[in-house]
Design a protein around this motif. Structure first.
Motif, short mmCIF file in Angstrom:
data_model
loop_
_atom_site.label_atom_id
_atom_site.label_comp_id
_atom_site.label_asym_id
_atom_site.label_seq_id
_atom_site.Cartn_x
_atom_site.Cartn_y
_atom_site.Cartn_z
N ALA A 2 0.83 -1.21 0.00
CA ALA A 2 0.00 0.00 0.00
C ALA A 2 0.86 1.26 0.00
CB ALA A 2 -0.92 -0.01 1.23
N PRO A 3 1.72 1.41 -1.02
CA PRO A 3 2.67 2.52 -1.00
C PRO A 3 2.04 3.86 -1.36
CG PRO A 3 2.88 1.35 -3.06
CD PRO A 3 1.86 0.60 -2.24
N PRO A 4 2.76 4.95 -1.08
CA PRO A 4 2.30 6.26 -1.55
C PRO A 4 2.54 6.38 -3.06
CG PRO A 4 4.45 6.47 -0.51
CD PRO A 4 4.04 5.03 -0.34
N PHE A 5 1.74 7.21 -3.72
CA PHE A 5 1.94 7.48 -5.16
C PHE A 5 2.12 8.99 -5.32
CE2 PHE A 5 -0.90 3.78 -4.76
CZ PHE A 5 -0.10 2.82 -5.38
N TYR A 6 3.04 9.54 -4.53
CA TYR A 6 3.15 11.00 -4.43
C TYR A 6 4.59 11.35 -4.18
CZ TYR A 6 2.13 15.67 -2.47
OH TYR A 6 2.08 17.03 -2.20
N ASP A 7 5.10 12.35 -4.90
CA ASP A 7 6.47 12.81 -4.68
C ASP A 7 6.41 14.09 -3.86
OD1 ASP A 7 9.01 13.93 -4.80
OD2 ASP A 7 9.41 13.19 -6.83
N CYS A 8 6.88 14.00 -2.60
CA CYS A 8 6.75 15.13 -1.67
C CYS A 8 7.53 16.35 -2.15
CB CYS A 8 7.29 14.73 -0.29
SG CYS A 8 6.56 13.23 0.36
N ARG A 9 8.62 16.12 -2.89
CA ARG A 9 9.48 17.24 -3.27
C ARG A 9 8.79 18.13 -4.29
NH1 ARG A 9 14.29 13.48 -5.08
NH2 ARG A 9 12.46 12.70 -6.18
N ILE A 10 8.06 17.51 -5.24
CA ILE A 10 7.40 18.32 -6.26
C ILE A 10 5.91 18.47 -5.96
CG2 ILE A 10 9.08 17.82 -8.10
CD1 ILE A 10 7.18 15.62 -9.10
N LYS A 11 5.48 17.86 -4.85
CA LYS A 11 4.09 17.96 -4.38
C LYS A 11 3.08 17.56 -5.46
CE LYS A 11 4.59 21.13 -0.48
NZ LYS A 11 5.83 20.49 -0.12
N GLN A 12 3.34 16.43 -6.09
CA GLN A 12 2.34 15.90 -7.03
C GLN A 12 2.51 14.39 -7.17
OE1 GLN A 12 3.40 18.47 -10.31
NE2 GLN A 12 4.19 16.76 -11.49
N GLY A 13 1.50 13.78 -7.78
CA GLY A 13 1.53 12.33 -7.97
C GLY A 13 2.74 11.92 -8.78
N ALA A 14 3.28 10.72 -8.47
CA ALA A 14 4.49 10.28 -9.16
C ALA A 14 4.60 8.77 -9.05
CB ALA A 14 5.72 10.93 -8.54
N ASP A 15 5.47 8.19 -9.87
CA ASP A 15 5.78 6.77 -9.77
C ASP A 15 6.86 6.62 -8.70
OD1 ASP A 15 6.68 4.19 -9.95
OD2 ASP A 15 6.83 4.16 -12.14
N THR A 16 6.45 6.17 -7.51
CA THR A 16 7.38 6.11 -6.38
C THR A 16 8.40 4.98 -6.53
OG1 THR A 16 5.53 5.03 -5.25
CG2 THR A 16 6.04 7.28 -4.61
N GLY A 17 8.23 4.12 -7.55
CA GLY A 17 9.23 3.10 -7.84
C GLY A 17 10.41 3.65 -8.64
N LYS A 18 10.37 4.96 -8.93
CA LYS A 18 11.45 5.54 -9.75
C LYS A 18 12.10 6.74 -9.06
CE LYS A 18 10.01 3.83 -14.20
NZ LYS A 18 8.71 3.81 -14.82
N ILE A 19 11.91 6.89 -7.75
CA ILE A 19 12.46 8.08 -7.07
C ILE A 19 13.86 7.83 -6.52
CG2 ILE A 19 12.14 9.67 -5.11
CD1 ILE A 19 9.14 9.52 -5.58
N VAL A 20 14.05 6.69 -5.85
CA VAL A 20 15.39 6.35 -5.36
C VAL A 20 15.75 4.96 -5.92
CG1 VAL A 20 15.28 7.75 -3.25
CG2 VAL A 20 14.50 5.39 -3.18
N PRO A 21 17.05 4.74 -6.24
CA PRO A 21 17.40 3.50 -6.94
C PRO A 21 17.13 2.23 -6.16
CG PRO A 21 19.38 4.75 -6.30
CD PRO A 21 18.20 5.63 -6.05
#
Length: 487
Positions: free
Chosen positions: A450-469
């Motif tokens: 049940a992960p988040p689907f949001y990038d806090c840095r840009i404050k919008q929805g994002a693919d959280t599987g592509k933020i950190v390697p």
């Protein structure tokens, strides 16, 4: 000695072995050495144990913090011991979920210097030994928030609801928190039904305000650790604790979850009777969803996977004589012990019959076993969970493991055993065997469902599987997240 009873320094020495036989004996039952913890993790665990002893139940600091919670106020600056902060982890849903939730809560407690206290519901105190030497991790019964086990998405004190109602404000990064009155506690709702607002927990601004609230109560049924790797404020510390990010649950699980003496007796006796003598031990974890009928397709998926991947030998066609040369003497013949865990006996019965009625191409002897259908009368006498915990642990003692996708039961076994499993894909259509029937997982880490689907840095929805390697999508749950080895 060949067996490293302290697991590379993961475990502190000096706990009375009579209180917990499994703590120092379990290493003797594992054929594979586990991965080594980093020296930084080892020293951090010792510091955390000291914090649990200094601030835990039975101390003056704990009584003081409890009074403050009863009064409904947060600690005022300069009074009592503000170094003692607490995280209460609610225990509910199936045993696999409860283990993953407690491990997740423990890592969050370590990252934020909080004492972890586990809700004793659902036998958490009976199934496991105390992990922290010289103190208890079980929440005492006189906890002031009497209805905490009923907290839900509606609870007014939830972090999301308090932000919505402006009781707390996450914008205060770096601001001095004493400028505004903080609540006595916050409830963190990270359940499978958590909303986007609840999942702002994984943002730095929200962490900065939660940091100063003395009591947190958390509910999750997931392995939220990949989400903690998305919080920028935690990344450097996590990198030092876990230079191999794919070992987080392997280390935390072996550190925290020692079967209690009753459960350990079931594990050790079963192992000695059915698994100890085999040259190789193969674990097969069959998760049957809902009230699904016995499925010949699933049976075929299991056998095709295990034979195609070389985990089980193929069988000679019916009617063909076994090899014309006489079979080797029993003492020379290679043997495999197959451990099947399932709520149903049907899959075990079929596999056992196949390997009894027909000879293997390799001449190996294959014995098939299923604990909850064996002759130990005591199995399940205490409860379904006693049996489930023994089965998870026995699976973790195997040499190779086949698991059903989506299953927390399998996740715990693979992490404790340090095994990267072959995962059987859940077919889109139950009447067709998937091709390929299974695939090797990307790591031994559990999947966060049940992960988040949001990038806090840009404050919008994002693919959280592509933020950190080190955080990528799972093979068995396409939207889930899991930790992977450094590329």
């Amino acid at each position: 000695p060949a067996h490293d009873r302290l697991l590379g320094g993961l475990l502190a020495d000096g706990v009375d072995e009579r209180s917990c036989h499994s703590r120092y004996q379990s290493a003797m039952y594992r054929r594979r050495a586990g991965r080594q913890p980093s020296p930084y993790l080892v020293s951090k665990l010792r510091r955390h144990e000291a914090l649990q002893r200094r601030c835990g139940p039975g101390t003056a600091a704990y009584s003081h913090a409890q009074e403050q919670l009863r009064s409904g106020k947060n600690h005022a600056a300069g009074t009592g011991s503000p170094e003692c902060k607490y995280l209460v982890s609610i225990s509910y849903r199936g045993l696999g979920n409860r283990i993953l939730a407690a491990a997740s809560a423990f890592l969050y407690a370590v990252l934020t210097d909080r004492v972890l206290l586990v809700d004793p519901s659902n036998e958490m105190g009976e199934l496991f030994c105390e992990p922290f030497p010289g103190t208890t991790w079980v929440l005492p019964p006189d906890f002031p928030l009497t209805s905490y086990t009923n907290f839900s998405i509606e609870t007014a004190e939830s972090h999301a609801n308090m932000v919505k109602n402006k009781v707390i404000s996450p914008v205060d990064v770096g601001a001095v928190s004493s400028a505004r009155e903080l609540p006595a506690f916050a409830y963190i709702h990270l359940d499978h039904d958590a909303t986007g607002e609840d999942k702002q927990f994984y943002c730095d601004e929200d962490q900065s305000v939660l940091r100063d609230i003395r009591w947190l109560v958390m509910r999750t049924d997931s392995y939220i650790v990949p989400g903690l790797f998305l919080v920028m404020a935690f990344q450097e510390e996590l990198g030092m604790l876990f230079p191999e990010p794919d070992t987080v649950f392997h280390h935390l699980g072996r550190y925290l979850f020692h079967p209690s003496n009753h459960v350990w007796g079931l594990i050790a006796r079963y192992h000695d009777a059915y698994l100890a003598a085999a040259d190789q031990r193969v674990g097969i974890q069959v998760r049957v969803f809902g009230s699904a009928p016995n499925s010949p397709e699933l049976l075929e998926q299991i056998t095709t996977c295990a034979q195609k991947e070389g985990l089980l030998p193929e069988l000679l066609a019916e009617g063909l004589p076994a090899a014309t040369t006489p079979p080797p003497a029993p003492s020379r013949r290679r043997s495999k012990a197959v451990l099947v865990t399932s709520l149903k006996a049907w899959y075990y019965d079929k596999l056992k019959g196949m390997y009894w009625e027909r000879a293997t191409v390799t001449g190996e002897a294959v014995g098939v076993h299923q604990p909850s259908h064996e002759e130990y009368q005591h199995f399940g006498a205490r409860s379904h969970d006693t049996k489930a915990w023994a089965e998870i642990y026995l699976l973790s003692l195997t040499d190779v493991l086949v698991t059903s996708g989506f299953s927390t039961f399998g996740y715990v076994a693979q992490g404790l055993g340090g095994l990267t499993p072959w995962v059987m894909f859940k077919p889109d259509n139950g009447s067709v065997v998937p091709n390929p029937p299974c695939g090797r997982d990307v790591s031994m880490e559990p999947c966060f469902h049940a992960p988040p689907f949001y990038d806090c840095r840009i404050k919008q929805g994002a693919d959280t599987g592509k933020i950190v390697p080190q955080v990528q999508h799972c093979k068995d749950v396409s939207w889930g997240l899991k930790l992977v080895p450094p590329s």
